[in-house]
Structure formats: structure tokens, C-alpha cells
Design an enzyme around this catalytic site. Structure first.
Site, PDB file in Angstrom:
ATOM      1  N   ASP A   7       0.873  -1.175   0.000  1.00  0.00           N
ATOM      2  CA  ASP A   7       0.000   0.000   0.000  1.00  0.00           C
ATOM      3  C   ASP A   7       0.914   1.230   0.000  1.00  0.00           C
ATOM      4  O   ASP A   7       2.142   1.100  -0.192  1.00  0.00           O
ATOM      5  CB  ASP A   7      -0.996  -0.043   1.177  1.00  0.00           C
ATOM      6  N   HIS A   8       0.349   2.404   0.237  1.00  0.00           N
ATOM      7  CA  HIS A   8       1.157   3.623   0.233  1.00  0.00           C
ATOM      8  C   HIS A   8       2.223   3.587   1.334  1.00  0.00           C
ATOM      9  O   HIS A   8       3.313   4.104   1.175  1.00  0.00           O
ATOM     10  CB  HIS A   8       0.263   4.858   0.408  1.00  0.00           C
ATOM     11  N   CYS A  64       3.332  -3.117   3.974  1.00  0.00           N
ATOM     12  CA  CYS A  64       2.535  -1.949   4.353  1.00  0.00           C
ATOM     13  C   CYS A  64       3.313  -1.228   5.455  1.00  0.00           C
ATOM     14  O   CYS A  64       4.520  -1.449   5.600  1.00  0.00           O
ATOM     15  CB  CYS A  64       1.109  -2.336   4.752  1.00  0.00           C
ATOM     16  N   GLY A  65       2.659  -0.355   6.195  1.00  0.00           N
ATOM     17  CA  GLY A  65       3.385   0.403   7.213  1.00  0.00           C
ATOM     18  C   GLY A  65       3.966  -0.514   8.277  1.00  0.00           C
ATOM     19  O   GLY A  65       5.146  -0.435   8.621  1.00  0.00           O
ATOM     20  N   GLY A  67       3.125  -4.060   8.233  1.00  0.00           N
ATOM     21  CA  GLY A  67       3.052  -5.449   7.748  1.00  0.00           C
ATOM     22  C   GLY A  67       1.870  -6.200   8.334  1.00  0.00           C
ATOM     23  O   GLY A  67       1.523  -7.292   7.867  1.00  0.00           O
ATOM     24  N   ILE A  68       1.242  -5.626   9.330  1.00  0.00           N
ATOM     25  CA  ILE A  68       0.159  -6.339  10.036  1.00  0.00           C
ATOM     26  C   ILE A  68      -1.109  -6.412   9.191  1.00  0.00           C
ATOM     27  O   ILE A  68      -1.711  -7.483   9.040  1.00  0.00           O
ATOM     28  CB  ILE A  68      -0.137  -5.675  11.400  1.00  0.00           C
ATOM     29  N   GLY A  69      -1.529  -5.279   8.645  1.00  0.00           N
ATOM     30  CA  GLY A  69      -2.752  -5.282   7.831  1.00  0.00           C
ATOM     31  C   GLY A  69      -2.636  -6.243   6.658  1.00  0.00           C
ATOM     32  O   GLY A  69      -3.564  -7.014   6.375  1.00  0.00           O
ATOM     33  N   MET A  70      -1.485  -6.239   6.015  1.00  0.00           N
ATOM     34  CA  MET A  70      -1.267  -7.147   4.879  1.00  0.00           C
ATOM     35  C   MET A  70      -1.353  -8.602   5.322  1.00  0.00           C
ATOM     36  O   MET A  70      -1.955  -9.439   4.638  1.00  0.00           O
ATOM     37  CB  MET A  70       0.104  -6.886   4.253  1.00  0.00           C
ATOM     38  N   ARG A 131       7.401 -33.662  10.249  1.00  0.00           N
ATOM     39  CA  ARG A 131       6.403 -33.365  11.278  1.00  0.00           C
ATOM     40  C   ARG A 131       5.729 -32.006  11.044  1.00  0.00           C
ATOM     41  O   ARG A 131       4.585 -31.785  11.430  1.00  0.00           O
ATOM     42  CB  ARG A 131       7.024 -33.419  12.672  1.00  0.00           C
ATOM     43  N   HIS A 132       6.459 -31.120  10.375  1.00  0.00           N
ATOM     44  CA  HIS A 132       5.894 -29.791  10.133  1.00  0.00           C
ATOM     45  C   HIS A 132       4.757 -29.850   9.108  1.00  0.00           C
ATOM     46  O   HIS A 132       3.833 -29.033   9.161  1.00  0.00           O
ATOM     47  CB  HIS A 132       6.988 -28.836   9.670  1.00  0.00           C
TER      48      HIS A 132
HETATM   49  C1  RB5 Z   1      -1.496   2.951   6.436  1.00  0.00           C
HETATM   50  O1  RB5 Z   1      -1.473   4.184   7.084  1.00  0.00           O
HETATM   51  C2  RB5 Z   1      -1.226   1.842   7.420  1.00  0.00           C
HETATM   52  O2  RB5 Z   1      -2.295   1.700   8.283  1.00  0.00           O
HETATM   53  C3  RB5 Z   1      -0.957   0.552   6.692  1.00  0.00           C
HETATM   54  O3  RB5 Z   1       0.126   0.719   5.839  1.00  0.00           O
HETATM   55  C4  RB5 Z   1      -0.604  -0.655   7.542  1.00  0.00           C
HETATM   56  O4  RB5 Z   1       0.392  -0.340   8.462  1.00  0.00           O
HETATM   57  C5  RB5 Z   1      -1.717  -1.367   8.164  1.00  0.00           C
HETATM   58  O5  RB5 Z   1      -1.556  -2.412   8.813  1.00  0.00           O
END
Ligand code: RB5
Length: 147
Positions: A7-8, A64-65, A67-70, A131-132
């Protein structure tokens, strides 16, 4: 073929990773985004995850910022094992033990030099199996249940 998107919040690091892929002989498909204009990470995670699920691409890279959202979004696609990594050991062992097929990175968390090392070891390391594999089968079974 390696699928990549951001993302951005991950756009700049995506560019550095693409340069790394090109310089190291990897074929890649860039699913966007194409600027730092604000956008929604889930759209890009879905595109890369579906490409890996279909077999068009062997592995994926999402930035992403944090990596969690992705990682949250990519893991909604059946058959996807997307691992958020910020250290070398995790990037290596998520291939050895989890057979992860997507690595997620946070541009605002992980410096470019380390991020490229994580991509490098993630792409080079083979799954150990044994096993994995049984443990991964349990995850696959969970995907078939109405949990
Ligand atoms: C964008 O501002 C940010 O929320 C996104 O890149 C990411 O970090 C979400 O998990």
C-alpha cells in the site's frame, strides 16, 4: 515468479525489494500500488494472495506500514500462510517450519537493509516437511471448518 505489492505505507520499500529481485535474477509481478497516494492494503493483499493460491506465482511479498494489515488480509485466503517478519530467524524458520508462501514486511518498522536480508532468506529457504507438514495439514483442516 514472485508476486509483490504494497500500500502507500510500503511503497518505498516495495521499490527497493523490486530492485533486489531484478538484480538477483528473480522474475516478479508487481500488483501495485503505484504511488504514495492513500489506498487500502486489503485490495493488494488479496491480489497477491490469489496469485499465489492459483499457482501463477510461487511466493509473495507484501509491504505496508507495519506489515500487520497485509498479513491479516492475506491469511483470509485459503491456502495462504502469510508471515509477518521483522527478524532474520523468523524469516528463515517460517519457511523451514511453516512453509509460508507470503512474507509481510513493515516499512515503518524494518529498515531497508534488514528487509532485503529477510526477503533473501525467505526466498532461498526450502520447507523441511516431515512433522511440520502434519501441523500445516491441521491448519488446512481448520480452513474447511466453520469456526
Ligand atoms: C497505512 O497508514 C497503514 O495503516 C498501513 O500501511 C498498515 O500499516 C496497516 O496495517
Amino acid at each position: 515468479m514472485i508476486a509483490i505489492a504494497s500500500d502507500h505505507g510500503g511503497f518505498k520499500l516495495k521499490g527497493a525489494i523490486i530492485k533486489f529481485l531484478a538484480e538477483n535474477g528473480y522474475e516478479y509481478k508487481d500488483f501495485g500500488t503505484n504511488s504514495t497516494e492513500s489506498c487500502d492494503y486489503a485490495d493488494f493483499a488479496k491480489a497477491v494472495a490469489l496469485s499465489v493460491k492459483s499457482g501463477e506465482c510461487e511466493k509473495g511479498i507484501l509491504v505496508c506500514g507495519t506489515g500487520i494489515g497485509m498479513s491479516l488480509a492475506a491469511n483470509k485466503v485459503k491456502g495462504i500462510r502469510a508471515a509477518l517478519c521483522g527478524d532474520y530467524f523468523s524469516a528463515k524458520y517460517t519457511r523451514l517450519h511453516n512453509d509460508s508462501n507470503i512474507i509481510c514486511l513493515g516499512e515503518r518498522v524494518t529498515g531497508e537493509g534488514l528487509a532485503l536480508e529477510l526477503v533473501d532468506v525467505f526466498l532461498k529457504t526450502e520447507f523441511e516437511g516431515g512433522r511440520h507438514a502434519l501441523r500445516i495439514e491441521k491448519i488446512a483442516k481448520m480452513e474447511q471448518q466453520d469456526l
